[in-house]
Design a protein around this motif. Structure first.
Motif, PDB file in Angstrom:
ATOM      1  N   UNK A   1      -0.492  16.356   0.503  1.00 28.28           N
ATOM      2  CA  UNK A   1      -0.479  15.350   1.406  1.00 28.28           C
ATOM      3  C   UNK A   1       1.243  15.568   2.379  1.00 28.28           C
ATOM      4  N   UNK A   2       2.075  15.813   1.524  1.00 28.36           N
ATOM      5  CA  UNK A   2       3.568  15.839   1.857  1.00 28.36           C
ATOM      6  C   UNK A   2       3.557  16.482   3.335  1.00 28.36           C
ATOM      7  N   UNK A   3       3.105  17.679   3.698  1.00 33.33           N
ATOM      8  CA  UNK A   3       3.151  18.215   5.169  1.00 33.33           C
ATOM      9  C   UNK A   3       2.548  17.362   6.015  1.00 33.33           C
ATOM     10  N   UNK A   4       1.594  16.642   5.799  1.00 36.76           N
ATOM     11  CA  UNK A   4       0.839  15.795   6.771  1.00 36.76           C
ATOM     12  C   UNK A   4       1.568  14.670   7.009  1.00 36.76           C
ATOM     13  N   UNK A   5       2.415  13.912   5.791  1.00 37.21           N
ATOM     14  CA  UNK A   5       3.162  12.775   5.958  1.00 37.21           C
ATOM     15  C   UNK A   5       4.214  13.081   7.040  1.00 37.21           C
ATOM     16  N   UNK A   6       4.729  14.401   6.621  1.00 42.33           N
ATOM     17  CA  UNK A   6       6.014  14.801   7.441  1.00 42.33           C
ATOM     18  C   UNK A   6       5.915  14.941   9.008  1.00 42.33           C
ATOM     19  N   UNK A   7       4.519  15.206   9.305  1.00 41.54           N
ATOM     20  CA  UNK A   7       4.317  15.566  10.689  1.00 41.54           C
ATOM     21  C   UNK A   7       3.450  14.074  11.366  1.00 41.54           C
TER      22      UNK A   7
ATOM     23  N   UNK B   1       1.046  -1.234  -0.138  1.00 37.48           N
ATOM     24  CA  UNK B   1      -0.081   0.093  -0.011  1.00 37.48           C
ATOM     25  C   UNK B   1       0.909   1.320  -0.048  1.00 37.48           C
ATOM     26  N   UNK B   2       1.864   1.193   1.092  1.00 39.76           N
ATOM     27  CA  UNK B   2       2.828   2.309   0.912  1.00 39.76           C
ATOM     28  C   UNK B   2       3.587   2.737  -0.464  1.00 39.76           C
ATOM     29  N   UNK B   3       3.942   1.736  -1.212  1.00 37.78           N
ATOM     30  CA  UNK B   3       4.262   1.968  -2.558  1.00 37.78           C
ATOM     31  C   UNK B   3       3.462   2.605  -3.496  1.00 37.78           C
ATOM     32  N   UNK B   4       2.417   1.762  -3.330  1.00 44.95           N
ATOM     33  CA  UNK B   4       1.322   1.966  -4.442  1.00 44.95           C
ATOM     34  C   UNK B   4       0.832   3.583  -4.255  1.00 44.95           C
ATOM     35  N   UNK B   5       0.352   3.875  -2.798  1.00 39.43           N
ATOM     36  CA  UNK B   5      -0.060   5.410  -2.525  1.00 39.43           C
ATOM     37  C   UNK B   5       1.199   6.259  -2.906  1.00 39.43           C
ATOM     38  N   UNK B   6       2.533   5.897  -2.374  1.00 36.28           N
ATOM     39  CA  UNK B   6       3.310   6.679  -2.653  1.00 36.28           C
ATOM     40  C   UNK B   6       3.549   7.111  -4.043  1.00 36.28           C
ATOM     41  N   UNK B   7       3.615   6.029  -4.996  1.00 40.76           N
ATOM     42  CA  UNK B   7       3.768   6.511  -6.527  1.00 40.76           C
ATOM     43  C   UNK B   7       2.317   7.079  -7.016  1.00 40.76           C
TER      44      UNK B   7
ATOM     45  N   UNK C   1       0.767  12.764  -9.180  1.00 42.23           N
ATOM     46  CA  UNK C   1      -0.028  13.800  -8.997  1.00 42.23           C
ATOM     47  C   UNK C   1       0.487  15.011  -8.032  1.00 42.23           C
ATOM     48  N   UNK C   2       0.882  15.952  -8.739  1.00 40.98           N
ATOM     49  CA  UNK C   2       1.765  16.963  -7.926  1.00 40.98           C
ATOM     50  C   UNK C   2       0.941  17.699  -6.909  1.00 40.98           C
ATOM     51  N   UNK C   3      -0.298  17.854  -7.399  1.00 40.75           N
ATOM     52  CA  UNK C   3      -1.213  18.638  -6.542  1.00 40.75           C
ATOM     53  C   UNK C   3      -1.562  17.854  -5.164  1.00 40.75           C
ATOM     54  N   UNK C   4      -1.781  16.692  -5.344  1.00 44.36           N
ATOM     55  CA  UNK C   4      -2.018  15.929  -4.274  1.00 44.36           C
ATOM     56  C   UNK C   4      -0.626  15.809  -3.235  1.00 44.36           C
ATOM     57  N   UNK C   5       0.417  15.679  -3.985  1.00 44.83           N
ATOM     58  CA  UNK C   5       1.756  15.593  -3.130  1.00 44.83           C
ATOM     59  C   UNK C   5       1.538  16.999  -2.203  1.00 44.83           C
ATOM     60  N   UNK C   6       1.516  18.139  -2.967  1.00 38.06           N
ATOM     61  CA  UNK C   6       1.517  19.446  -2.042  1.00 38.06           C
ATOM     62  C   UNK C   6       0.715  19.377  -1.003  1.00 38.06           C
TER      63      UNK C   6
END
Lengths: 253, 272
Positions: free
Chosen positions: A94-100, A76-82, A87-92
């Protein structure tokens, strides 16, 4: 002598001295043997526990739960990570949430998981997954970032389709980062599952340790603790060695 | 100024043609990167492109290889249109190191062949030949990070060469190398070009390199890149880096520099 072997020897020597020190302190009564068993007694207790077969069921249950949580976290982690990477917008978003993410104590959700999934293996798998999957996602993002654009161009010049590009170029190029994530995922799923068993489960090694603790059975408790510790060290050691081999090829000679 | 078709200059039929090729990048501000470009590459020709930084040389290579799509105009290779997909028979060597660090030199070179359906003995024979040709035989079992930059670039050239492309596109492949290695690599490139009979398009910053290696040199203007001069070197096919001491070499590079100087000043924001 090979530098790597020398480092390993020094590390082993430091550990041996500490264990010996603990043994001496316990045997001479400086540390109350009721508080901490001497290491030699811990080893004897562990062997007794394993030989008696009393914890075989608990072991099987714990390790199968950890294996399920780990595999689910990797997939799941690899699939969701990929997906997030694609999708750069999704990344922008989600990334702060992942970091914390790791500042959130996921164990507080355990009662909720039990309520939702019952007192089975499932809530523990989910707990292990919740602990491990974000590490895999973070390492997948880092791994995919590390694939040089020129390698993707080579894939196009070689006229590879999407899946072949993934199989032959992207995955091998991202593997060092992915592997770091897998290593963390194994530790986190082990911690998640055993801690979950410790708190609320009626089975597994975590529960057996907790039960021994509450019954003042120090021998059983320390024996099992040592066993869990050794399993974690061996599993990590295997992955560490494999990772070292991967990295060795990529290092400048 | 549009280039006169190479077919008029050479006996061989055109291998690749660009007609009215323009490339613009749309965004908040549209960037007109290239063209219009008209160019014919004759089969078996060695063509070099020089031009100021950022003039669209790499964009030209992208469009010609099929890695990029022109905004206007058409590209044809061996009479077939090229658009957004790299056609069969095209090999590209990039400026950046594009070797695969997880594979040995041998496996790097064999990468494309293993997927081509050739039998194992033929793959091994061709790979051994290409590895030997590039002077890498001793390093066949090494991984690229264990090699120098020049050797890694040779691995990439060998990987391209082993697939026997009919059109070889090189985007400043020696950019990161020192001068002596560049000259020697140039010799190897000439040897490979002579032996395979492939058409070569080389993008380079170095006027000496262009003058030494090519049959024809195209000089590009500042962005948007267009050909402002096409220079025939007139060298024999059988040549090597010692040609730099030929009396005709100096005037040749001087002509290239004369054409390029004003354009280079433009990119620096100064008048000629």
């Amino acid at each position: 002598m090979n530098r790597r072997i020398a480092v390993l020897l020094v590390r082993a020597a430091v550990l041996a001295v500490l264990v010996l020190l603990l043994e001496v302190l316990c045997r001479t009564g400086v540390i109350d043997p009721l508080t901490i068993l001497p290491p030699s007694a811990m080893v004897a207790a562990m062997i007794e526990q394993l030989a008696s077969g009393d914890v075989t069921d608990a072991m099987l249950r714990t390790f199968s739960t950890v294996a399920l949580a780990f595999l689910a976290a990797v997939l799941l982690g690899t699939a969701i990570g990929a997906l997030v990477h694609a999708v750069p917008r999704l990344r922008r978003a989600i990334e702060p949430l992942l970091a914390s993410y790791y500042s959130v104590p996921t164990f507080v959700f355990y009662p909720l998981l039990v309520a939702l999934l019952g007192l089975s293996m499932a809530p523990l798998v989910v707990l292990g997954l919740l602990s491990a999957a974000p590490a895999v996602m973070i390492s997948t993002l880092a791994g995919l970032d590390s694939v040089s654009p020129v390698l993707r161009k080579v894939a196009r010049v070689q006229r590879l389709d999407f899946f072949r590009t993934l199989r032959w170029i992207v995955l091998p190029a991202a593997m060092p980062s992915l592997f770091s994530g897998f290593k963390l995922a194994l530790s986190y799923s082990l911690i998640g599952v055993i801690a979950g068993e410790f708190i609320l489960s009626g089975n597994g090694l975590g529960y057996a340790i907790s039960f021994a603790y509450q019954s003042f059975d120090n021998r059983a408790m320390y024996g099992l603790m040592l066993f869990v510790l050794l399993v974690a060290i061996v599993a990590n050691g295997v992955l560490y060695t494999y990772e070292g081999r991967l990295a060795h090829r990529r290092r400048r000679g | 100024m549009s280039a006169p078709p190479a077919a008029a200059l050479h006996d061989n039929p055109p291998h690749a043609s660009l007609r009215g090729v323009v490339r613009r990048y749309e965004g908040r501000q549209t960037v007109h990167a290239l063209g219009p470009i008209d160019l014919d590459l004759a089969a078996g020709e060695f063509f070099a492109v020089v031009g100021p930084s950022g003039c669209g040389k790499s964009t030209l290579l992208d469009v010609l290889s099929g890695l990029g799509v022109p905004t206007e105009g058409s590209v044809t290779l061996e009479g077939k249109p090229v658009r957004g997909q790299v056609p069969d028979g095209v090999g590209v060597v990039f400026q950046e190191d594009s070797s695969f660090p997880w594979l040995t030199v041998h496996d790097n070179v064999a990468f494309g062949l293993r997927r081509s359906g050739l039998d194992r003995t033929e793959v091994a024979r061709r790979v051994d030949h290409a590895v030997g040709f590039m002077g890498l035989a001793q390093f066949a079992g090494h991984y690229p990070p264990q090699l120098s930059g020049g050797m890694r670039q040779r691995v990439c050239i060998a990987r391209t060469l082993v697939q026997q492309p009919r059109l070889i596109l090189l985007d400043e492949p020696f950019g990161a190398l020192d001068q002596q290695t560049r000259l020697l690599m140039g010799d190897e490139l000439l040897r490979l070009w002579r032996d395979t009979g492939a058409t070569v398009l080389l993008i380079t910053h170095s006027l000496d390199e262009a003058a030494m290696l090519a049959d024809r040199v195209g000089v590009m203007s500042a962005r948007p890149g267009r050909f402002i001069d096409l220079v025939e070197t007139g060298w024999q096919r059988d040549r090597d880096s010692r040609i730099v001491s030929d009396p005709a070499f100096g005037p040749l590079t001087a002509r290239l520099w004369t054409s390029l100087r004003a354009e280079s000043l433009k990119t620096m924001g100064r008048a000629a």
